[in-house]
Enzyme design. Structure first.
Site, PDB file in Angstrom:
ATOM      1  N   HIS A   1       8.482 -40.417   5.976  1.00  0.00           N
ATOM      2  CA  HIS A   1       8.445 -39.515   4.827  1.00  0.00           C
ATOM      3  C   HIS A   1       8.673 -38.069   5.263  1.00  0.00           C
ATOM      4  O   HIS A   1       8.421 -37.696   6.410  1.00  0.00           O
ATOM      5  CB  HIS A   1       7.114 -39.647   4.099  1.00  0.00           C
ATOM      6  CG  HIS A   1       6.974 -40.954   3.382  1.00  0.00           C
ATOM      7  ND1 HIS A   1       5.927 -41.231   2.534  1.00  0.00           N
ATOM      8  CD2 HIS A   1       7.757 -42.061   3.373  1.00  0.00           C
ATOM      9  CE1 HIS A   1       6.075 -42.442   2.027  1.00  0.00           C
ATOM     10  NE2 HIS A   1       7.173 -42.974   2.530  1.00  0.00           N
TER      11      HIS A   1
ATOM     12  N   GLU B   1       7.057 -35.353   4.569  1.00  0.00           N
ATOM     13  CA  GLU B   1       5.839 -34.688   5.021  1.00  0.00           C
ATOM     14  C   GLU B   1       5.512 -35.082   6.458  1.00  0.00           C
ATOM     15  O   GLU B   1       5.102 -34.245   7.268  1.00  0.00           O
ATOM     16  CB  GLU B   1       4.646 -35.075   4.124  1.00  0.00           C
ATOM     17  CG  GLU B   1       4.841 -34.797   2.657  1.00  0.00           C
ATOM     18  CD  GLU B   1       5.407 -35.974   1.869  1.00  0.00           C
ATOM     19  OE1 GLU B   1       4.984 -36.158   0.717  1.00  0.00           O
ATOM     20  OE2 GLU B   1       6.276 -36.702   2.398  1.00  0.00           O
TER      21      GLU B   1
ATOM     22  N   CYS C   1       2.454 -39.444  -0.988  1.00  0.00           N
ATOM     23  CA  CYS C   1       1.808 -40.756  -1.075  1.00  0.00           C
ATOM     24  C   CYS C   1       0.432 -40.671  -0.415  1.00  0.00           C
ATOM     25  O   CYS C   1       0.058 -39.644   0.158  1.00  0.00           O
ATOM     26  CB  CYS C   1       2.664 -41.809  -0.386  1.00  0.00           C
ATOM     27  SG  CYS C   1       2.702 -41.633   1.428  1.00  0.00           S
TER      28      CYS C   1
ATOM     29  N   CYS D   1       0.691 -39.879   3.476  1.00  0.00           N
ATOM     30  CA  CYS D   1       1.021 -38.473   3.728  1.00  0.00           C
ATOM     31  C   CYS D   1      -0.121 -37.565   3.314  1.00  0.00           C
ATOM     32  O   CYS D   1      -0.404 -36.569   3.992  1.00  0.00           O
ATOM     33  CB  CYS D   1       2.314 -38.093   3.015  1.00  0.00           C
ATOM     34  SG  CYS D   1       3.768 -38.874   3.754  1.00  0.00           S
TER      35      CYS D   1
END
Length: 150
Positions: free
Chosen positions: A78, A80, A106, A109
């Site tokens: 991801h 992040e 999410c 993260c």
């Protein structure tokens, strides 16, 4: 010519960062900022030196996995997470930073952002993960949905 607000400026950069994404389903970009200075950027895609979904197809699509579910069944990292990795590789602390993200983080993260010391999250688009928002609230992280009213 009117100058953009800092939020618009950093969100626009986040949008540009997302154009590097190699995810078929969703292009996500993230930018971590502290004292109006960019500390790290990240976009979603496969790890370095690993074939990208754009090149070989999406495992999640092939397995008919819904968004927000079974995140471990994905080649991608991801946006992040890539911000955190970039900062770690360069010895940059993200403590006290603000992260701008094209999409709500999410749960995974969110937990990482809590532990690296991010103080505020500003995102534009929702993501189907209520637990992520709950845990951020419990941790005292300020969360703001960005709306372009300028």
């Amino acid at each position: 010519m009117k100058r953009p607000s800092w939020d618009k400026y950093f969100m626009d950069i986040t949008d540009l960062v997302s154009t590097r994404s190699t995810c078929i389903r969703r292009r996500v970009g993230a930018v971590v900022v502290k004292d109006k200075q960019i500390l790290a950027t990240g976009y979603n895609g496969a790890p370095s030196n690993v074939p990208h979904c754009l090149d070989i197809g999406c495992l999640r699509d092939k397995m008919n996995i819904a968004s927000g579910e079974r995140q471990e069944l994905c080649r991608g990292i991801h946006a992040e997470q890539n911000c955190i990795v970039q900062a770690a590789k360069n010895g940059i602390s993200l403590k006290g930073g603000v992260i701008y993200i094209t999409n709500q983080p999410c749960i995974t993260c969110s937990k990482l952002l809590i532990n690296v010391g991010i103080e505020k999250i500003i995102y534009r688009n929702p993501y189907p993960d209520e637990l992520a928002l709950q845990i951020l609230k419990e941790a005292g992280i300020e969360v703001e949905i960005y709306t372009e009213i300028e």
